[in-house]
Structures are given as C-alpha cells and as structure tokens.
Design an enzyme around this catalytic site. Structure first.
Site, PDB file in Angstrom:
ATOM      1  N   SER A  76      -8.890  10.739   7.035  1.00  8.93           N
ATOM      2  CA  SER A  76      -8.749   9.326   7.422  1.00  8.93           C
ATOM      3  C   SER A  76      -7.425   8.800   6.897  1.00  8.93           C
ATOM      4  O   SER A  76      -6.958   9.247   5.842  1.00  8.93           O
ATOM      5  CB  SER A  76      -9.882   8.496   6.829  1.00  8.93           C
ATOM      6  OG  SER A  76      -9.680   8.330   5.440  1.00  8.93           O
ATOM      7  N   ASP A  77      -6.808   7.858   7.603  1.00 10.63           N
ATOM      8  CA  ASP A  77      -5.706   7.139   6.972  1.00 10.63           C
ATOM      9  C   ASP A  77      -6.299   6.448   5.755  1.00 10.63           C
ATOM     10  O   ASP A  77      -7.516   6.235   5.655  1.00 10.63           O
ATOM     11  CB  ASP A  77      -5.038   6.131   7.923  1.00 10.63           C
ATOM     12  CG  ASP A  77      -3.649   5.712   7.399  1.00 10.63           C
ATOM     13  OD1 ASP A  77      -3.359   5.963   6.209  1.00 10.63           O
ATOM     14  OD2 ASP A  77      -2.860   5.131   8.170  1.00 10.63           O
ATOM     15  N   TRP A  78      -5.457   6.068   4.822  1.00 13.84           N
ATOM     16  CA  TRP A  78      -5.934   5.589   3.517  1.00 13.84           C
ATOM     17  C   TRP A  78      -6.733   4.281   3.660  1.00 13.84           C
ATOM     18  O   TRP A  78      -6.165   3.207   3.800  1.00 13.84           O
ATOM     19  CB  TRP A  78      -4.743   5.434   2.577  1.00 13.84           C
ATOM     20  CG  TRP A  78      -4.500   6.663   1.731  1.00 13.84           C
ATOM     21  CD1 TRP A  78      -4.286   6.660   0.381  1.00 13.84           C
ATOM     22  CD2 TRP A  78      -4.452   8.047   2.120  1.00 13.84           C
ATOM     23  NE1 TRP A  78      -4.139   7.954  -0.077  1.00 13.84           N
ATOM     24  CE2 TRP A  78      -4.235   8.823   0.961  1.00 13.84           C
ATOM     25  CE3 TRP A  78      -4.619   8.725   3.335  1.00 13.84           C
ATOM     26  CZ2 TRP A  78      -4.154  10.211   0.975  1.00 13.84           C
ATOM     27  CZ3 TRP A  78      -4.528  10.112   3.343  1.00 13.84           C
ATOM     28  CH2 TRP A  78      -4.302  10.832   2.187  1.00 13.84           C
ATOM     29  N   GLY A  79      -8.040   4.444   3.701  1.00 13.38           N
ATOM     30  CA  GLY A  79      -8.896   3.273   3.858  1.00 13.38           C
ATOM     31  C   GLY A  79      -9.337   3.062   5.296  1.00 13.38           C
ATOM     32  O   GLY A  79      -9.857   2.005   5.638  1.00 13.38           O
TER      33      GLY A  79
END
Ligand code: BGC
Length: 807
Positions: A231-234
């Site tokens: 996932s992208d961060w968050g």
C-alpha cells in the site's frame, strides 16, 4: 528461507496477519524463530532517502535522512530519452541500496502528467505512457540487477495531489487501458518489479487498495504480475477488503490496528484464510527476491570505495543528457572558451535540484551553477537579483540591473521555487514567481543577450518569448537536475557537451489551453477525467492548438538529417522500421528520434498520433547510424470495451518519424488488415476535441455517475476528513489547530503555509479520511475518540461526549 508452504503451515493466524503489515515506517516484521527476516524499504526514485527509526520522529517520515547521491529527478532523467542511462541510474541506486542495507527502493513513479499543475509531476517521467513505461522498465532492471527490490507506483490514476488521499478518479476504460495504465503494464511485463505500490485515491468508486479489478484482474491476471502489492503509506483503509482484492502488505505499520478485526473476520468465515496465506506467500517471495546473498554480494560490496565519486559523475552525465535547449537564437550558445560570465539569479547559488516530499534526499555532495562555471569561465560575476520567497527587493534588483548593463551576455537563473511545486498539494498557477519576471524584464531592458537557465519540475508560462524582439536569446532548461546539475549546466553552456534532451511533456502557451484546466482542480472529491485519452500532445495535436514547446522537442549545437526510412513487414501486425540518422554539423551530439503512429481508419476516436518507438544515437560530426524500431499489435491497437480486448482496425495508418511530435521528417503509409472500424456513438467532442468537454459529453463515454454530494452535518463517516468536518464541528476545528501546532513544532514552531514541508504535512493530515488518519496517529485518534468526533460533527456532541467518557 525455509520452503514457503512449510513456513505458512507453521505460522499462526495472528503471525500471518502481522506479517502483512509493516513493523514501523520502513520495515516489515521479522520472525526470527521462523527464519523470516525483516525487509528495509526507502524512497526513492532519484536517490536513497534512508531513515532510521530515530530519524522518523515526526511519525510521517519527513525528517532528514542519511546522505546519498541525488540523481536528477524523473522529469530530468526522462528528457534524456535514453533507456541505457536509466538502467545505469537504476544500477547505481541498487548499489547504494546494497551498501546501506536497503532491500527495496520505493520507485519508480509512472503516473501520467495529466495536468501541468499536478504538484508531483517532477517525480513522474512523462505525459506519454510508452516513454514512461520503457524508462521505468530500464530503471527497474538496473536496480534489480543487483538483487534489490523496487516498488512501481502509484497504481493507479493518481494524477493530482490536492485531495489525493481520497479523490475518486473517474476514468473511462479506454483512457485507463490506452493511457493511464500502459506505463505500468510495460514496466511489469518487461522488468518484473518485485512490488507494485497501490495509490491512495479511488478509481471508479473503489479505493485502489481495495480494488480487485485493478490489483487482481488487470495487474495479475492480464499482465502476469507475480510480485507483491504494497500500500502507499497509509493507503490501506479497509484491510479485509484489501486482502480480498490482493493488497498484500500494508505500509507503514498501523500498530496492529486491523489485526484483531481481520482475525475475527477469518474466524467468523467473512474472510477466507487462504487469502491471507496468498498474501503471506507473496511477501515471503518478496523477502527472498530483495535479499541479495552470497559471494557475489560480498564482492560487490567490497569494491565500492569510490562509489560516491562514480555516482556523482553519473548524476552529472544524466543531468546534462536530460537538460533541454529550448531556444538558441544566433547560436549564442555555446559560450566561447574562457569567457568571463555574469550570472544573475538566486537559483544559481541556491539551486533547486529536486522536488519536495517523500522523494527528497540529503545529497551526498552539492554543486551549484557558480561552482560549475568556475571550471570553464575566466571569471564569474554573480548577483542574487531576487529573493527566493516571491517578495520584491529593490536593492537586489538594482544591483542586478547595474551588473547586466556592463555585461556582454547575462546568464539569468530563474525557475520554480520550492513552494511552487511539491508532493502533497497542487500548484496554484503555471507562472514563474512575480519577482523573477520583474527581474527578467528589467535585465532585458539593459542587455539584449540574455541566456535563461531554468529550473523546475513542470512547465511554466513564458509570455515574454512572444515579443519577437525580446532579449532572451537562449533558454536552457535544466529541470530538477540533482546534485551535479550546476556542473552539468556549465558543461552545456560552454559546449563541452551538446544538449540532447527533449521534453517528455508538452509546454502549453498558457494554462488555459490545457484541456482539463477548467475542471482539474475540482473541490469535490470526484475527479472526472472528461478528456478521456486526449491528454498532452494527444489533445493539442488533434485540437490544432499552438504550444510553447511541443512534446519531444529539444535543440542541439549540431544538426541531424533523417533519411532512408524502410519499413519491413515481419508477420501479423509486426513491422520493423529502419532509418539513418546523420550528424550533419560540426560538433558531437546525440539525437532522440521518435516514431509516431497515426491511425486513419475512421473508427474509434483516437489522438492524431501516438508515440510507439524511440531511440537515441550518439554521433560524432559526420557520423551516421542506422536505427531500428520494432512495432507490434499494440503499436496500432485500441481497447475494445465490448470485447474487453485489444483490437486493430482495418484501414490506413501512417508511420511518422521525427525529431519531435511537431517536427516529422519521414513518413510511410501502411494499410492493415484488421477488424472493421467501429465509430463510437458518443458526444461529438471526442471526434473533434476543441476546448473543454462538458460533463454531459463525458457521460457518453463513461456512463452515468452520481453527482458528488458534499458531506455535511449528519452525513459524515470514516471516509471524511478533518478539513471537511471543520466547517460544522468545533471539535474538528480544535483537532485541526492541534495538528497545526504539532506539525509546526517540527518546522521551527511556526504554522507557515509558505513553508513547503508544513503545507504538505497539513494537507496530508487535514485531507486524510478518518479511516487513514487514525492509522497515522492511533494514540490521538483512538476508536472511541474518532467516534466522538464523528458524533459531534454530525450534530450529536453530547451523545458523543457521553459515550466517550463512559468507561
Ligand atoms: C508517497 C510515496 C512514498 C511513501 C513513503 C507516500 O506519501 O506517496 O510515494 O513512497 O509516502 O515515503
């Protein structure tokens, strides 16, 4: 590592769930007793941004990092149009990762430059998917040749920074398949990246992190991707849906936030454990693919004592190859050897060499233009000319004008300052800062020989070039050229190297000419991609609009002749096009030749021409080289939405080989035998794009979609952000100002929206859906408190408070 299936069978359900979420900001969890090591990741595309846990005190990973080579950013590297150089850059980054114990580099970014105001365009290669895909594949191959991992990002349709955490990109299927996805597709198929990073935003109603159509159907089934999705961060906001869609690794750690929920879902039969095993297996494979071991690694590590010198030289070479000479009247460049030079402009001293945000690295070395010029010039006179903050300064201006008056030529260093483009928010305008324009005007009045040296990661308006007798004789655009951009610029100004970069995106005359200008920055969280496939030159060409500089354009100190186009049919839709490029001038130089395909079948609507091949030749004066371009079915095909497949239409095509998209030198007609052309029953705009399409036009290619209803008191839920709730909730306002204070603390104590870091972090926190915000700050945004906030924003303050204080 032991056999994966054995391992999985030994792991408890909780351990498996834990492995699928990071240990902290940058690492996966290690299970030493099982022999599962941790994997360390770091940004980014043009240099390592390696942070230790101690560096990451702001919780968002934006504080300083260990020094590393800062290579030219994607926009600059792409303009070299040289896959070999991108591979070298990748290998160099891989080498630094090996030295630093980094297993996987979070890049490259291949989102399309849909609109020049996207704040993060500098981190992406191009407005063209073919070019971006080939360059990304080369970069990945380079990094992975050393056994390190990569994460191809941000999948998909993440083409704006404002509201990037939650906007819904509404894109019709043809635009996705033909324009927004092919760069990912090429990189996946040709370079087998170890991972793909899914974007924050939604695509057609579903968050990318929960989007089975994107992650499973397209990425894995259609393209054969065999790595892990990170996932992208968050970006993971619903872990159960994420597992179902094939989102394997949640980053960064959400501190166990989802673990219990996922476990319960498995135990109650809501989520099949096999889907968790599937992700665990992919993560184990990722750990293996990103852990170089054995003799070869020790050998490589041992010989790296001169690494930073070599990489500085490579950074300089790429910066020179990617710089674009946009104008050179009267051959004012190159400058005569040993000339004394007058340089004006603060950016010559304090260079902008990279963009802000997660890709920003601490450069191992940094040389500015003044340092670079000292290698060549007999003397350098420097005046600051303007402040980097866009504020007038009469004294600086007067000093600069006085120096310009006495000089034969002036090297004027202008460009976009930090606050004008960054990850996290979009640009407000396409113009240069006002104080710089004022300086340019003043200098032009007293000196007719101005050489503009530009910095910036995205196009800006240049109205001053419209006046035929303007003093700007040359324009050399360095873009964001990395730590050695200054010396590279001097190499070009003094002719040690001839410029050979070409723009990887169109430079419009003015922002209003951009097709999506009127609806790009939509305050609603719905981004309708009304223009479909007509982005960049795909729009400007068919609309017949003049542009400041076309896609693929760039000048040289020498000249090139194109000759002998010969097209051979190799079977099916396969063709081989050969031609000869000759350096007809007096200096060595390089030429990036481009092959476009123009379909004239009268069927599906399509751009006037599309890039389908390119190659760069380095040539001594008088030297000729043969170039070869390979075309296949995809060079001619369109996506058939009915058949859900690529199709080639019957009829006439033209192969167009040129020095830019608007400088076609050789053509060859072809007639292909394919499917009967199908004219689409849709709004006339798509067959004759002019101006902006209306929403009603878009509906004819996309289908009906509900109007966006802005959330208001009573309707807020976990998908809404603090910024959205601010209007109707005192508590949201209090939280917002607490966030301001806490972010300001890390930025010298001041809540300063002119500070790029502050503005970016505020945007990130303010715009994150609550579901994501609670992951970033689980301490403050506990479940109970989040519920209280929602209740209060929905008009039930006391009910919420009651529940909150109840034990
Ligand atoms: C960015 C990614 C980056 C990640 C880790 C995110 O906010 O969108 O590109 O890799 O942070 O820094």
């Amino acid at each position: 590592m032991p056999n994966h299936q054995d391992l999985i069978s030994k792991m408890t359900l909780s351990e498996k769930i834990q492995l699928c979420s990071g240990a902290n900001l940058w690492e996966t969890k290690a299970f030493n007793e099982l022999g599962v090591p941790a994997m360390f990741m770091c940004d980014g595309p043009h240099g390592l941004r390696k942070m230790t846990a101690a560096d990451s005190g702001d919780g968002l990973g934006m504080s300083s990092s260990a020094a590393s080579t800062c290579f030219p950013t994607a926009v600059a590297a792409a303009s070299a149009w040289d896959v070999g150089l991108l591979r070298e850059m990748g290998a160099a980054l891989g080498e630094e990762a090996l030295q630093e114990g980094v297993n996987m580099i979070l890049g490259p970014g291949v989102n399309m430059k849909r609109n020049p105001l996207c704040g993060r365009n500098f981190e992406y290669y191009s407005e063209d998917p073919y070019l971006a895909g080939k360059l990304a594949a080369a970069w990945i191959t380079g990094v992975q040749s050393l056994g390190m991992g990569t994460s191809l990002k941000h999948f998909a349709a993440n083409n704006q920074e404002n509201r990037r955490m939650s906007a819904d990109s509404l894109v019709d299927e043809r635009a996705l398949r033909e324009y927004y996805l092919p760069a990912f597709e090429t990189a996946v198929k040709e370079a087998r990246p170890t991972s793909v990073m899914c974007a924050y935003n939604k695509v057609n109603g579903t968050y990318c992190s929960n989007n089975a159509w994107l992650l499973d159907e397209i990425l894995r089934k259609d393209w054969g991707f065999d790595g892990a999705v990170v996932s992208d961060w968050g970006a993971a906001n619903d872990r159960i849906e994420g597992f179902k869609a094939g989102m394997d690794l949640e980053m960064p750690s959400s501190k166990g936030y989802f673990d219990e929920e996922v476990k319960k879902a498995v135990e109650s039969g809501k989520l099949d454990e096999a889907l968790i095993d599937r992700s665990v297996e992919r993560i184990l494979t990722l750990l293996e693919r990103t852990k170089p071991e054995g003799e070869e690694t020790s050998r490589k590590k041992a010989v790296l004592s001169d690494m930073y010198d070599r990489h500085d030289a490579l950074a300089r070479k790429i910066a020179a190859a990617g710089a674009v000479l946009l104008k050179n009247e009267d051959n004012i460049l190159p400058l005569p050897k040993n000339a004394a030079v007058t340089v004006i402009g603060a950016l010559a001293e304090k260079p902008r060499y990279q963009g802000s945000g997660s890709s920003g690295v601490t450069p191992y070395r940094l040389a500015n233009l003044l340092d670079g010029l000292k290698e060549y010039a007999a003397g350098v006179t420097y005046r600051e000319g303007y402040r980097l903050a866009d504020e007038p300064d009469a004294a600086l201006l007067a000093e600069a004008v006085a120096a310009a008056k006495d000089a034969k030529t002036v090297i004027l260093s202008l460009g976009l300052t930090e606050i004008r483009e960054s990850e996290g928010f979009d640009r407000e305008t396409m113009s240069l800062p006002g104080n710089q324009l004022e300086l340019l005007e003043a200098v032009s009045k007293v000196n007719p020989n101005v050489i503009l040296v530009l910095a910036g990661g995205s196009p800006f308006e240049m109205p001053f070039l419209d006046d035929e007798k303007n003093a700007v004789k040359a324009v050399l655009h360095m873009q964001l050229a990395g730590q050695a951009g200054g010396p590279a610029c001097a190499d070009l100004l003094f002719g040690a190297i001839s410029p050979s970069g070409k723009l990887a995106e169109t430079w419009p005359m003015r922002y209003d000419d951009v097709v999506s200008a009127g609806y790009y920055d939509n305050p609603a969280k719905q981004a309708d991609y009304r223009e479909s496939v007509f982005v960049g030159y795909r729009y400007f060409d068919i609309a017949g609009k003049p542009v400041r500089f076309p896609f693929g354009f760039g000048l040289s100190y020498t000249t090139f002749a194109y000759s002998g186009l010969n097209v051979e049919h190799t079977g099916g839709y396969g063709y081989k096009a050969r031609l000869t490029i000759t350096n007809t001038g007096k200096t060595a130089g390089a030429e990036a030749a481009q092959l476009y395909v123009a379909a004239k079948t009268g069927g599906a609507y399509r751009p006037a021409q599309e890039l389908k091949a390119f190659a760069k030749a380095y040539l001594a004066p008088g030297e000729s080289k043969e170039m070869e371009f390979i075309l296949d079915k995809r060079s001619f095909a369109v996506w058939d939405t009915g058949k859900k497949d690529w199709t080639v239409e019957n009829g006439d095509y033209e192969l167009r080989v040129g020095a830019s998209s608007r400088d076609i030198r050789l053509t060859q007609a072809l007639t292909l035998d394919g499917e009967p052309p199908k004219r689409r029953d849709c709004a006339a705009w798509y067959y004759k794009p002019q101006g902006a399409p209306a929403k009603a036009d878009f509906v004819t290619v996309y289908g009906q979609y509900p109007d966006y209803i802005p959330p208001k008191k009573g309707s807020y839920d976990m998908s809404n952000s603090i910024s959205e709730m601010k209007e109707s909730s005192l508590l949201a306002r209090i939280i917002y100002s607490a966030m301001e204070k806490s972010i300001a603390k890390g930025n010298g104590g001041k809540a300063d929206y002119d500070n790029v870091q502050f503005k970016m972090l505020m945007q990130l926190s303010g715009d994150s859906p609550l579901a994501v915000l609670r992951l970033f700050s689980p301490e403050m945004m506990s479940d109970k408190f989040t519920r209280f906030l929602l209740d209060s924003a929905n008009g039930h303050f006391f009910r919420g408070l009651g529940a909150f204080i109840k034990k």
